[in-house]
Every structure is written in C-alpha cells, then in structure tokens.
Design an enzyme around this catalytic site. Structure first.
Site, PDB file in Angstrom:
ATOM      1  N   TYR A 145       0.357  -1.071  -0.037  1.00 44.92           N
ATOM      2  CA  TYR A 145      -0.130  -0.022  -0.136  1.00 44.92           C
ATOM      3  C   TYR A 145       0.810   1.415  -0.132  1.00 44.92           C
ATOM      4  O   TYR A 145       2.058   0.930   0.611  1.00 44.92           O
ATOM      5  CB  TYR A 145      -0.521  -0.022   0.908  1.00 44.92           C
ATOM      6  CG  TYR A 145      -1.348   1.654   1.554  1.00 44.92           C
ATOM      7  CD1 TYR A 145      -1.481   1.996   2.252  1.00 44.92           C
ATOM      8  CD2 TYR A 145      -2.691   1.827   0.627  1.00 44.92           C
ATOM      9  CE1 TYR A 145      -2.706   3.552   2.212  1.00 44.92           C
ATOM     10  CE2 TYR A 145      -3.843   2.774   0.868  1.00 44.92           C
ATOM     11  CZ  TYR A 145      -3.194   3.628   2.363  1.00 44.92           C
ATOM     12  OH  TYR A 145      -4.331   4.913   1.952  1.00 44.92           O
ATOM     13  N   ASP A 240       9.010   2.631  -1.202  1.00 47.08           N
ATOM     14  CA  ASP A 240       8.221   3.492  -0.334  1.00 47.08           C
ATOM     15  C   ASP A 240       8.577   3.075   1.331  1.00 47.08           C
ATOM     16  O   ASP A 240       8.937   2.234   1.827  1.00 47.08           O
ATOM     17  CB  ASP A 240       6.805   3.066  -1.053  1.00 47.08           C
ATOM     18  CG  ASP A 240       5.573   3.625   0.457  1.00 47.08           C
ATOM     19  OD1 ASP A 240       4.461   3.484   0.425  1.00 47.08           O
ATOM     20  OD2 ASP A 240       6.333   4.414   1.429  1.00 47.08           O
ATOM     21  N   LYS A 268       5.029   9.549   8.116  1.00 43.62           N
ATOM     22  CA  LYS A 268       5.106   8.401  10.156  1.00 43.62           C
ATOM     23  C   LYS A 268       6.109   9.459  10.889  1.00 43.62           C
ATOM     24  O   LYS A 268       6.173  10.420  11.318  1.00 43.62           O
ATOM     25  CB  LYS A 268       4.841   7.323   9.822  1.00 43.62           C
ATOM     26  CG  LYS A 268       3.662   6.820   9.078  1.00 43.62           C
ATOM     27  CD  LYS A 268       3.772   4.768   8.592  1.00 43.62           C
ATOM     28  CE  LYS A 268       2.930   5.239   7.947  1.00 43.62           C
ATOM     29  NZ  LYS A 268       1.452   4.808   9.096  1.00 43.62           N
TER      30      LYS A 268
HETATM   31  P1  KE4 Z   1      -0.401   8.044   4.849  1.00 44.99           P
HETATM   32  O1  KE4 Z   1      -1.285   9.121   3.546  1.00 44.99           O
HETATM   33  O2  KE4 Z   1      -1.733   7.854   5.611  1.00 44.99           O
HETATM   34  O3  KE4 Z   1       1.095   9.327   5.458  1.00 44.99           O
HETATM   35  O4  KE4 Z   1       0.943   6.767   4.172  1.00 44.99           O
HETATM   36  C1  KE4 Z   1       0.379   6.273   2.847  1.00 44.99           C
HETATM   37  C2  KE4 Z   1       0.721   5.099   3.140  1.00 44.99           C
HETATM   38  C3  KE4 Z   1       2.554   5.255   2.288  1.00 44.99           C
HETATM   39  N1  KE4 Z   1       3.120   3.882   2.430  1.00 44.99           N
HETATM   40  C4  KE4 Z   1       3.484   3.278   2.899  1.00 44.99           C
HETATM   41  C5  KE4 Z   1       4.076   1.951   2.924  1.00 44.99           C
HETATM   42  C6  KE4 Z   1       2.420   3.411   4.628  1.00 44.99           C
HETATM   43  O5  KE4 Z   1       1.674   2.051   4.880  1.00 44.99           O
HETATM   44  C7  KE4 Z   1       1.207   4.323   4.326  1.00 44.99           C
HETATM   45  C8  KE4 Z   1      -0.087   4.098   5.379  1.00 44.99           C
HETATM   46  N2  KE4 Z   1       0.120   3.529   6.404  1.00 44.99           N
HETATM   47  C9  KE4 Z   1      -1.810   3.360   6.454  1.00 44.99           C
HETATM   48  C10 KE4 Z   1      -1.291   1.825   7.790  1.00 44.99           C
HETATM   49  N3  KE4 Z   1      -1.518   0.933   7.071  1.00 44.99           N
HETATM   50  C11 KE4 Z   1      -1.768   3.760   7.871  1.00 44.99           C
HETATM   51  C12 KE4 Z   1      -3.291   4.130   8.249  1.00 44.99           C
HETATM   52  C13 KE4 Z   1      -4.269   4.257   7.857  1.00 44.99           C
HETATM   53  O6  KE4 Z   1      -4.777   4.359   6.479  1.00 44.99           O
HETATM   54  O7  KE4 Z   1      -4.992   4.963   8.457  1.00 44.99           O
END
Ligand code: KE4
Length: 433
Positions: A145, A240, A268
């Site tokens: 993701y 990523d 993060k």
């Molecule tokens: P954000 O746009 O949520 O800050 O980041 C997206 C993203 C990009 N790349 C990786 C590897 C990620 O894990 C994420 C976001 N992770 C999720 C948890 N699996 C955030 C939690 C959520 O979606 O509320």
C-alpha cells in the site's frame, strides 16, 4: 475493561457527520467487528479511551510514534515552536535543517521535498519517475500500500491482461491500467511485466519491508533483484519507506539490505506524530521538481515549522540503543505469541522485523499477499477482542503491522504475552478446526 458506553454514544454521533464515523477506514473496526473505541489521551506506550479504559498500544498511530505518545521533550519543543507561529507559507530554517538530517540518515536522498502525508510522497515520487523516464506505467506489488492516490488503487486485472483494474470506484480505468501488479518476493512476476518490446515502465515501487499485508520481509535477493531489473530496463526503483524509514534502522530498510533506490518515500516517524511526508533521491531526478524543474507539486502546509520541529525532535534521538531495545522487545513479543499459540494449539505464523510484527492465524508461512490471505481473519478478530478486554490495543485488522516504541518496556511486553496466553485459549475454543 469498563463497557465502552461513551465510545458508542460518540460513534453514533460521529457517523452523522463523518463517513463511517472516522477519518480513515481502518480505524472503524470493520475487520474485527463492533464499534471503534474513542481515545482521549496517550502517554508513553499506553492509550486511554473516553470510558477510562487504559491499554498497551500497538497501533501507535500506525507507526509515527517511535518514541511513544507525547514525550515530554517533544511537547516542550512544540509549545515553544507554536508560540512563534505554526505556519508561515514561507521558507523557514527548520525545513533545510530537517532535510539535511534526513540526507545524513538516508544518503541516497540527495534532495528532499517535504509534503504532508505518505500518500503525497508516493504520488509525487511516481510523477517524478514518469517525468524522468517519459514513460507512464508503474509496477507495484499485490498487498503493498502506498496511500490512496489513484495510481495505487489498482489490483491485478483478469489473468490474461497484466493491466491493473481499479480497486475503488472513482478511480479512472485508464489510470488503473497504467499500474501493473506483481507478486511480492517473486522476481519472475516482475520480469514478466518487462517482457514487452516497448519500454513503457517508469518505475517499480515497493515497500522494502512490507507492512500493509501484515509484516512480510523481503526474501534474500529480492530487493537486489528489483534493483538489477529496474536498472536493466531503464526504470526507476522507488522504495516506499513510509513505515520502514527510521524504524527498521536509522537509515531505513535500504541501509539494512544495502540496496540503493533512485527515489524514497517517507512518512510517519519523519513527522514525530505530526503530518509530514517526504520524497527524495538522486539530485538529477529531484531537480526536476518545481520550482527547480518542470514537475509540479505543491502544498500549503508542506514544511510548516510546527511539523518540522516534531520531525527534528524525533530524528534527533535515533540511537543504536533504541534499535537494539526495539529489536529485542519485538523478538520477545513474537516468541511470546508463538508460545501462547502453541500452548493453545492455535495455528499461527508470527512475522517480525525489528519493532514491527504480525501474528498471522494460519499454519503456512506468509511470504506474499496470497499466503497472507490464507490467514483466518475471524480468528484474528477473536484474538483482537480477547486482547482488548485484557488491556492491550492491537491493530484492528489481521493485515496490518503491530508497532512497538521506545516507550514499550519489558513489563509491557510481559503483560501483553500474558494477555495473549488467555486470548489464544479463547481463539482455540471458538475456532477449533
Ligand atoms: P498516509 O497518506 O496515510 O500518511 O501514508 C500512506 C502510506 C504510504 N506508504 C505506506 C507503506 C503506508 O503504510 C502508508 C499508510 N499506512 C497505513 C497503515 N497501514 C496508515 C493507516 C491508515 O490508513 O489509516
């Protein structure tokens, strides 16, 4: 655990104004059943809901809180910064200071651009890759993701075609069609996508340590294989590291595996709990980004001094002892879960990497998305509820990572393992095959 009466009342009100009552889907407890708990404060490794229940937290805001909830030094730094103004919409010294700190920790990031989320980081990195190569297609991996930009909301199309199809309504078919899907830890599935005479692939984007299908580590040679493939075909390799950045090590996964991507996405931890993302990499690529170059990307709150202060504080405390302690406690917890499952005769695979882990309720090893999907999500939901009633707050989904922090002590880990012993017995009773 006190009945979550106030949480339920708040949830009933929240759904009247927020779609699904939340601002991000995974928080809604859909995968584990029941209504979500509303939180009112976090401190160190613990989080407290509005009904006064306190939990050892393994969501930790989905990874940003490497130093735990509300560390006093961070709060003091933020208070001082806020008094000087939260956002200027103009350059401030903190931005290049944090950029220099990121580059010192992740040397492949010769140039860095700050944004406000991991999604923005990943979508912008892909834009740079498309601009640099003049190509449109992107290879991603099933189960990985990269945020919710259209290009990433694509799944493998019908067997015959390799072109992606949308995973969500609202994603235009042509956009999804430019996303090709491969299997994690399967280099042949990537090579096959390059087997066309036209060179149409701009980039391979990968979580170097996968966290979004649950934790899955790269097989030996997988990341190096991607590096070789990308170079051979003139495509860029994008790591990523939104989860693994500053978590797997101070230099992220690329420092551990010795594989250098062309571009890296961060999020993060880089914001210390405030909204910060970043993308960066080779100077010749990043100098394509406006205003240095023609690739447009912008953001009102990008690099705001409050978030930069949090990022500087968080990245200023990445000591070898921190990682040693995180890895030791991560292994302790993983072993404790395995023992608890064995004692209860529950089939379990625990995938752990440093301070992230996932207990998969399946008898067979999990090394990609298909094998992850074999896990029994209902058994996980039973385990989740059993842990919640015993004062542990796990991720509300089988296909997520559990996050430890510097604030998790041996005592917290011991209490969590005790809770797991009881919760596993409940899983065995409810789901005995
Ligand atoms: P954000 O746009 O949520 O800050 O980041 C997206 C993203 C990009 N790349 C990786 C590897 C990620 O894990 C994420 C976001 N992770 C999720 C948890 N699996 C955030 C939690 C959520 O979606 O509320």
């Amino acid at each position: 655990m006190k009945k979550p009466v106030r949480s339920h009342t708040l949830f009933e009100r929240a759904v009247t104004v927020l779609p699904g009552g939340v601002d991000s889907p995974v928080r809604a407890f859909t995968a584990v059943g029941g209504a979500p708990l509303f939180m009112r404060r976090g401190r160190g490794a613990t989080i407290e809901d509005v009904d006064g229940n306190r939990f050892i937290d393994y969501v930790m805001s989905w990874g940003p809180l490497l130093h735990g909830h509300a560390p006093s030094g961070l709060i003091r730094a933020l208070g001082a910064a806020a008094r000087r103004g939260t956002s200027f919409g103009a350059p401030s010294p903190l931005e290049h200071e944090l950029g220099e700190r990121v580059r010192a920790l992740v040397p492949s990031m010769e140039r860095v651009r700050f944004v406000s989320s991991g999604t923005e980081a990943a979508m912008s990195a892909i834009r740079v890759a498309r601009a640099a190569t003049g190509r449109d297609r992107v290879v991603k991996f099933e189960g990985c993701y990269h945020g919710h930009a259209d290009a990433f909301l694509a799944k493998a199309g019908s067997g015959a075609t390799t072109l992606g199809v949308p995973t969500s309504p609202g994603v235009a078919k042509p956009v999804a069609a430019d996303t090709l899907l491969a299997r994690y830890n399967d280099l042949a599935s990537v090579e096959a996508l390059f087997d066309t005479p036209q060179q149409t692939i701009a980039a391979i984007i990968v979580e170097p340590i996968a966290g979004n299908m649950g934790v899955v580590a790269p097989a030996d040679g997988f990341l190096q294989g991607l590096r070789t493939l990308a170079t051979r075909h003139g495509a860029l390799l994008v790591f990523d590291e939104v989860i693994s950045g500053f978590r797997a090590s101070a230099g992220g996964a690329q420092a551990i595996f010795g594989v250098t991507p062309d571009l890296t996405c961060l999020g993060k931890i880089i914001g210390g709990g405030l909204p910060v993302g970043a993308y960066g990499g080779r100077a010749d690529l990043m100098n394509l980004v406006a205003p240095a170059g023609p690739v447009y990307q912008a953001g009102t709150l990008s690099g705001n001094p409050l978030a930069m202060t949090a990022g500087l504080w968080a990245l200023g405390r990445l000591t070898p002892k921190l990682y040693k302690d995180l890895a030791r406690r991560g292994s302790m917890l993983a072993a404790g879960f395995a023992d608890a499952a064995r004692a209860a005769r529950v089939p379990l695979q625990v995938n752990a990497f440093g301070s992230v882990l996932t207990p998969f309720f399946t008898a067979s090893p999990v090394r990609d998305y298909d094998s992850a999907l074999k896990a029994d999500a209902d058994a996980y939901a039973t385990f989740f509820r059993g842990m919640l009633t015993r004062g542990v707050y796990p991720p509300p989904s089988q296909f997520e990572a559990w996050f430890l922090s510097a604030a998790h002590t041996d005592r917290h880990i011991g209490q969590t393992i005790d809770a797991a012993r009881a919760a596993m017995k409940e899983v065995s009773r409810v789901h005995r095959a």
